[in-house]
Write a protein that holds these residues in place. Structure first.
Motif, PDB file in Angstrom:
ATOM      1  N   SER A 115       0.828  -1.201   0.000  1.00  0.00           N
ATOM      2  CA  SER A 115       0.000   0.000   0.000  1.00  0.00           C
ATOM      3  C   SER A 115       0.867   1.258   0.000  1.00  0.00           C
ATOM      4  O   SER A 115       0.595   2.217  -0.742  1.00  0.00           O
ATOM      5  CB  SER A 115      -0.925  -0.010   1.234  1.00  0.00           C
ATOM      6  OG  SER A 115      -1.661   1.190   1.306  1.00  0.00           O
TER       7      SER A 115
ATOM      8  N   CYS B 220       0.723   4.040  -2.966  1.00  0.00           N
ATOM      9  CA  CYS B 220       0.414   5.434  -2.633  1.00  0.00           C
ATOM     10  C   CYS B 220       1.597   6.352  -2.919  1.00  0.00           C
ATOM     11  O   CYS B 220       1.419   7.466  -3.422  1.00  0.00           O
ATOM     12  CB  CYS B 220      -0.014   5.552  -1.165  1.00  0.00           C
ATOM     13  SG  CYS B 220      -1.606   4.760  -0.829  1.00  0.00           S
TER      14      CYS B 220
ATOM     15  N   HIS C 236       2.530   8.368   1.662  1.00  0.00           N
ATOM     16  CA  HIS C 236       1.906   7.161   2.204  1.00  0.00           C
ATOM     17  C   HIS C 236       1.356   7.495   3.573  1.00  0.00           C
ATOM     18  O   HIS C 236       1.721   8.508   4.177  1.00  0.00           O
ATOM     19  CB  HIS C 236       2.899   5.998   2.284  1.00  0.00           C
ATOM     20  CG  HIS C 236       3.994   6.202   3.295  1.00  0.00           C
ATOM     21  ND1 HIS C 236       3.930   5.682   4.560  1.00  0.00           N
ATOM     22  CD2 HIS C 236       5.153   6.885   3.224  1.00  0.00           C
ATOM     23  CE1 HIS C 236       5.019   6.028   5.231  1.00  0.00           C
ATOM     24  NE2 HIS C 236       5.779   6.762   4.438  1.00  0.00           N
TER      25      HIS C 236
ATOM     26  N   LEU D  86      -6.583   6.387   1.808  1.00  0.00           N
ATOM     27  CA  LEU D  86      -5.513   6.889   0.947  1.00  0.00           C
ATOM     28  C   LEU D  86      -5.268   5.921  -0.213  1.00  0.00           C
ATOM     29  O   LEU D  86      -5.110   6.339  -1.371  1.00  0.00           O
ATOM     30  CB  LEU D  86      -4.237   7.101   1.763  1.00  0.00           C
ATOM     31  CG  LEU D  86      -3.128   7.875   1.068  1.00  0.00           C
ATOM     32  CD1 LEU D  86      -3.541   9.315   0.792  1.00  0.00           C
ATOM     33  CD2 LEU D  86      -1.869   7.858   1.944  1.00  0.00           C
ATOM     34  N   LEU D  87      -5.266   4.619   0.074  1.00  0.00           N
ATOM     35  CA  LEU D  87      -5.077   3.621  -0.985  1.00  0.00           C
ATOM     36  C   LEU D  87      -6.248   3.664  -1.967  1.00  0.00           C
ATOM     37  O   LEU D  87      -6.037   3.574  -3.188  1.00  0.00           O
ATOM     38  CB  LEU D  87      -4.924   2.225  -0.377  1.00  0.00           C
ATOM     39  CG  LEU D  87      -4.680   1.089  -1.365  1.00  0.00           C
ATOM     40  CD1 LEU D  87      -3.412   1.325  -2.190  1.00  0.00           C
ATOM     41  CD2 LEU D  87      -4.593  -0.241  -0.618  1.00  0.00           C
TER      42      LEU D  87
ATOM     43  N   ALA E 228      -5.612   6.426  -4.282  1.00  0.00           N
ATOM     44  CA  ALA E 228      -4.513   6.144  -5.215  1.00  0.00           C
ATOM     45  C   ALA E 228      -4.928   5.168  -6.309  1.00  0.00           C
ATOM     46  O   ALA E 228      -4.369   5.217  -7.406  1.00  0.00           O
ATOM     47  CB  ALA E 228      -3.314   5.592  -4.453  1.00  0.00           C
TER      48      ALA E 228
END
Length: 127
Positions: free
Chosen positions: A47, A51, A58, A70-71, A74
């Motif tokens: 991950s 990211c 990240h 966040l992932l 992305a």
């Protein structure tokens, strides 16, 4: 994250995956616990690499829900990587601090989630 940081996290994810694959083939629950723990750590590393490559950052903290968000950002619109990360981090406590519920089948499921994340990571980093 720099390009170097992304490569380091990519290599970490791959190493955690290879170690998990080896340990899950053992006959001892302690090895399954270690394999599952490696799968969790590998998922976090994958991950981070995704990211870092896409967003330049990240997640850095204990809130795994934020890491999933966040992932998801992305990899949008594909939410599958976030689902796999959640599957892994939901088992983090069980595999890293208490092995009461560790099973071979459960460990194999974690490794599958990591394999899918690593596949996505490789696709992102090659594309």
């Amino acid at each position: 994250m720099s390009a170097h940081d992304v490569r380091v996290r990519r290599d970490d994810a791959r190493s955690f995956l290879e170690t998990a694959r080896l340990l899950v083939e053992c006959d001892v629950q302690a090895d399954w616990t270690t394999a599952g723990s490696n799968a969790v750590l590998g998922g976090i590393a994958a991950s981070d690499a995704i990211c870092g490559a896409v967003l330049g950052e990240h997640h850095n903290g204990e809130d795994h829900r934020e890491a999933k968000r966040l992932l998801d950002r992305a990899t949008s619109p594909d939410t599958t990587p976030g689902v796999n990360l959640k599957r892994l981090v939901d088992e983090k406590t069980n595999y890293q601090y208490s092995s009461a519920r560790v099973t071979l089948a459960g460990t194999r499921r974690l490794i599958t989630a990591l394999e899918r994340l690593v596949e996505k990571m490789d696709a992102v980093l090659q594309g």
